[in-house]
Design a protein around this motif. Structure first.
Motif, PDB file in Angstrom:
ATOM      1  N   HIS A 118       0.842  -1.187   0.000  1.00 55.43           N
ATOM      2  CA  HIS A 118       0.000   0.000   0.000  1.00 55.43           C
ATOM      3  C   HIS A 118       0.883   1.245   0.000  1.00 55.43           C
ATOM      4  CE1 HIS A 118      -3.009   2.973   1.184  1.00 55.43           C
ATOM      5  NE2 HIS A 118      -3.931   2.088   0.841  1.00 55.43           N
ATOM      6  N   SER A 119       0.424   2.281  -0.658  1.00 55.66           N
ATOM      7  CA  SER A 119       1.235   3.493  -0.799  1.00 55.66           C
ATOM      8  C   SER A 119       1.621   4.124   0.536  1.00 55.66           C
ATOM      9  CB  SER A 119       0.477   4.523  -1.650  1.00 55.66           C
ATOM     10  OG  SER A 119      -0.769   4.841  -1.043  1.00 55.66           O
ATOM     11  N   LEU A 120       0.773   3.986   1.540  1.00 59.08           N
ATOM     12  CA  LEU A 120       1.078   4.611   2.827  1.00 59.08           C
ATOM     13  C   LEU A 120       2.361   4.059   3.447  1.00 59.08           C
ATOM     14  CD1 LEU A 120      -2.450   4.916   4.492  1.00 59.08           C
ATOM     15  CD2 LEU A 120      -1.095   6.693   3.381  1.00 59.08           C
ATOM     16  N   GLU A 121       2.701   2.817   3.110  1.00 61.18           N
ATOM     17  CA  GLU A 121       3.944   2.249   3.631  1.00 61.18           C
ATOM     18  C   GLU A 121       5.163   3.004   3.112  1.00 61.18           C
ATOM     19  OE1 GLU A 121       4.387  -2.023   3.612  1.00 61.18           O
ATOM     20  OE2 GLU A 121       2.227  -2.274   3.294  1.00 61.18           O
ATOM     21  N   LEU A 122       5.104   3.387   1.830  1.00 57.66           N
ATOM     22  CA  LEU A 122       6.243   4.105   1.258  1.00 57.66           C
ATOM     23  C   LEU A 122       6.185   5.597   1.542  1.00 57.66           C
ATOM     24  CD1 LEU A 122       6.890   2.301  -2.152  1.00 57.66           C
ATOM     25  CD2 LEU A 122       7.870   1.894   0.103  1.00 57.66           C
ATOM     26  N   TRP A 123       5.016   6.102   1.850  1.00 55.89           N
ATOM     27  CA  TRP A 123       4.927   7.503   2.269  1.00 55.89           C
ATOM     28  C   TRP A 123       5.801   7.722   3.508  1.00 55.89           C
ATOM     29  CZ3 TRP A 123      -0.158  10.695   1.936  1.00 55.89           C
ATOM     30  CH2 TRP A 123      -0.689  10.609   0.652  1.00 55.89           C
ATOM     31  N   LYS A 124       5.802   6.726   4.385  1.00 62.78           N
ATOM     32  CA  LYS A 124       6.570   6.842   5.621  1.00 62.78           C
ATOM     33  C   LYS A 124       8.077   6.875   5.345  1.00 62.78           C
ATOM     34  CE  LYS A 124       3.018   4.356   8.220  1.00 62.78           C
ATOM     35  NZ  LYS A 124       2.681   3.109   8.959  1.00 62.78           N
ATOM     36  N   ILE A 125       8.469   6.310   4.192  1.00 61.37           N
ATOM     37  CA  ILE A 125       9.895   6.266   3.850  1.00 61.37           C
ATOM     38  C   ILE A 125      10.299   7.474   2.994  1.00 61.37           C
ATOM     39  CG2 ILE A 125      11.699   4.934   2.682  1.00 61.37           C
ATOM     40  CD1 ILE A 125      10.047   2.428   3.268  1.00 61.37           C
ATOM     41  N   PHE A 126       9.531   7.720   1.923  1.00 62.30           N
ATOM     42  CA  PHE A 126       9.902   8.755   0.958  1.00 62.30           C
ATOM     43  C   PHE A 126       9.122  10.056   1.124  1.00 62.30           C
ATOM     44  CE2 PHE A 126      10.526   4.657  -1.365  1.00 62.30           C
ATOM     45  CZ  PHE A 126      11.912   4.693  -1.401  1.00 62.30           C
ATOM     46  N   GLY A 127       8.026  10.018   1.871  1.00 68.37           N
ATOM     47  CA  GLY A 127       7.156  11.181   1.951  1.00 68.37           C
ATOM     48  C   GLY A 127       6.097  11.127   0.862  1.00 68.37           C
ATOM     49  N   PRO A 128       5.021  11.913   1.005  1.00 69.28           N
ATOM     50  CA  PRO A 128       3.964  11.917  -0.020  1.00 69.28           C
ATOM     51  C   PRO A 128       4.518  12.361  -1.372  1.00 69.28           C
ATOM     52  CG  PRO A 128       3.247  13.037   1.978  1.00 69.28           C
ATOM     53  CD  PRO A 128       4.716  12.809   2.125  1.00 69.28           C
ATOM     54  N   PRO A 129       4.070  11.739  -2.459  1.00 71.29           N
ATOM     55  CA  PRO A 129       4.524  12.168  -3.783  1.00 71.29           C
ATOM     56  C   PRO A 129       4.040  13.582  -4.085  1.00 71.29           C
ATOM     57  CG  PRO A 129       2.726  10.599  -3.982  1.00 71.29           C
ATOM     58  CD  PRO A 129       3.124  10.622  -2.536  1.00 71.29           C
ATOM     59  N   SER A 130       4.815  14.302  -4.873  1.00 72.34           N
ATOM     60  CA  SER A 130       4.466  15.675  -5.218  1.00 72.34           C
ATOM     61  C   SER A 130       4.959  15.958  -6.626  1.00 72.34           C
ATOM     62  CB  SER A 130       5.114  16.646  -4.227  1.00 72.34           C
ATOM     63  OG  SER A 130       6.529  16.619  -4.358  1.00 72.34           O
ATOM     64  N   ARG A 131       4.804  17.198  -7.046  1.00 70.96           N
ATOM     65  CA  ARG A 131       5.261  17.593  -8.376  1.00 70.96           C
ATOM     66  C   ARG A 131       6.765  17.395  -8.509  1.00 70.96           C
ATOM     67  NH1 ARG A 131       7.127  22.394 -10.241  1.00 70.96           N
ATOM     68  NH2 ARG A 131       6.618  23.402  -8.254  1.00 70.96           N
ATOM     69  N   ILE A 132       7.493  17.534  -7.414  1.00 66.62           N
ATOM     70  CA  ILE A 132       8.950  17.377  -7.436  1.00 66.62           C
ATOM     71  C   ILE A 132       9.355  15.945  -7.092  1.00 66.62           C
ATOM     72  CG2 ILE A 132      11.122  18.156  -6.394  1.00 66.62           C
ATOM     73  CD1 ILE A 132       9.751  20.863  -5.904  1.00 66.62           C
ATOM     74  N   LEU A 133       8.770  15.380  -6.038  1.00 73.44           N
ATOM     75  CA  LEU A 133       9.050  13.994  -5.640  1.00 73.44           C
ATOM     76  C   LEU A 133       8.061  13.064  -6.339  1.00 73.44           C
ATOM     77  CD1 LEU A 133       9.625  14.522  -1.805  1.00 73.44           C
ATOM     78  CD2 LEU A 133      11.372  14.195  -3.569  1.00 73.44           C
ATOM     79  N   ARG A 134       8.426  12.602  -7.523  1.00 72.33           N
ATOM     80  CA  ARG A 134       7.507  11.833  -8.363  1.00 72.33           C
ATOM     81  C   ARG A 134       7.838  10.337  -8.341  1.00 72.33           C
ATOM     82  NH1 ARG A 134       4.533  15.011 -11.767  1.00 72.33           N
ATOM     83  NH2 ARG A 134       4.295  13.309 -13.260  1.00 72.33           N
ATOM     84  N   TRP A 135       8.245   9.838  -7.186  1.00 70.17           N
ATOM     85  CA  TRP A 135       8.613   8.435  -7.097  1.00 70.17           C
ATOM     86  C   TRP A 135       7.439   7.501  -7.374  1.00 70.17           C
ATOM     87  CZ3 TRP A 135       5.711   5.873  -3.542  1.00 70.17           C
ATOM     88  CH2 TRP A 135       5.156   6.623  -2.495  1.00 70.17           C
ATOM     89  N   CYS A 136       6.211   7.992  -7.195  1.00 74.43           N
ATOM     90  CA  CYS A 136       5.047   7.115  -7.330  1.00 74.43           C
ATOM     91  C   CYS A 136       4.841   6.636  -8.761  1.00 74.43           C
ATOM     92  CB  CYS A 136       3.783   7.818  -6.822  1.00 74.43           C
ATOM     93  SG  CYS A 136       3.322   9.261  -7.804  1.00 74.43           S
TER      94      CYS A 136
END
Length: 247
Positions: free
Chosen positions: A201-219
């Motif tokens: 689930h995405s929330l697991e990686l939010w805790k590691i990388f932070g919420p995706p954004s225009r700059i942080l597009r890891w998702c």
């Protein structure tokens, strides 16, 4: 490529070949957005399905006229609303969508036919070079149009539809996917729909990388591309390497 200009008759926009009055293509604004930002404290407007005005950047336009802009804002605070001097007690009327469509119909038909020709040419070019032709469906307006155009162009056995569930979608997105799947499978029983989803689930990686954004597009790579590739490999187990064309 058409330009965009304001249409005073409908309160909407017009597709034009060229115009000295052309504008940056705006997006429609609905009452939910106005409520969320707090415009209901200043303006009177109906809660209808049609858009009420238009937005370019952070500026709001009503019947071609700039009426407000917003500044600042974030997750925990609303942006500041700046109303134009003579726009502090507006009573908004919805855009006449039917009239706007009628006035743009000829140019919309041209765009549709050009898109269909492009789909046909692209399919012919790649159909013998790939293992799978995919319509990537997100539940948004763009993928909805692409799916509709592809369904008008190609036989349902020649492509599949893949909805990539990032687990970050809002409920209406899932509702739209189910309604779209039901609609098209009723018309084309052979058309296959699949859901691609990461095992975490995405929330697991939010805790590691932070919420995706225009700059942080890891998702995009983790929750879109990779799940799609794994799904297509699972659908073609006899293939060592998978070649796909995704629209």
């Amino acid at each position: 490529m058409y330009k965009v200009a304001w249409d005073l008759d409908s309160g909407g926009i017009l597709l034009v070949n060229s115009s000295k009055d052309e504008i940056i293509p705006p997006r429609p604004v609905f009452y939910e957005e106005l409520d969320l930002l707090g415009f209901d404290k200043f303006w009177d407007y109906p809660k209808v399905e049609e858009p009420l005005l238009w937005n370019i950047g952070r500026r709001y336009y009503y019947k071609w006229k700039l009426v407000a802009s917003v500044k600042g804002g974030g997750i925990f605070e609303k942006p500041k609303i700046n109303l134009e001097d003579d726009c502090k007690n507006l009573s908004l009327e919805p855009v006449d969508v039917k009239l706007m469509v009628e006035k743009n119909l000829k140019n919309l038909e041209t765009l549709k036919n050009e898109a269909i020709d492009f789909i046909q040419d692209t399919f012919k070019r790649y159909k013998n070079k790939v293992d799978q032709v995919i319509v990537s469906y997100s539940g948004g307006k763009d993928s909805q149009v692409v799916l509709d155009l592809v369904s008008r162009t190609l036989p349902p056995d020649d492509y599949i539809v893949v909805f990539t569930d990032t687990t970050m979608e809002i409920p209406p997105t899932y509702e739209m996917y189910e309604k779209t799947k039901e609609y098209y499978t009723n018309i084309y029983p052979n058309l296959k729909f699949y859901v691609a989803r990461n095992e975490k689930h995405s929330l697991e990686l939010w805790k590691i990388f932070g919420p995706p954004s225009r700059i942080l597009r890891w998702c995009c790579s983790v929750y879109k591309t990779s799940p799609q590739v794994r799904l297509i490999k699972a659908l073609n187990p006899e293939k060592d390497k998978i070649k796909m064309y995704i629209s």
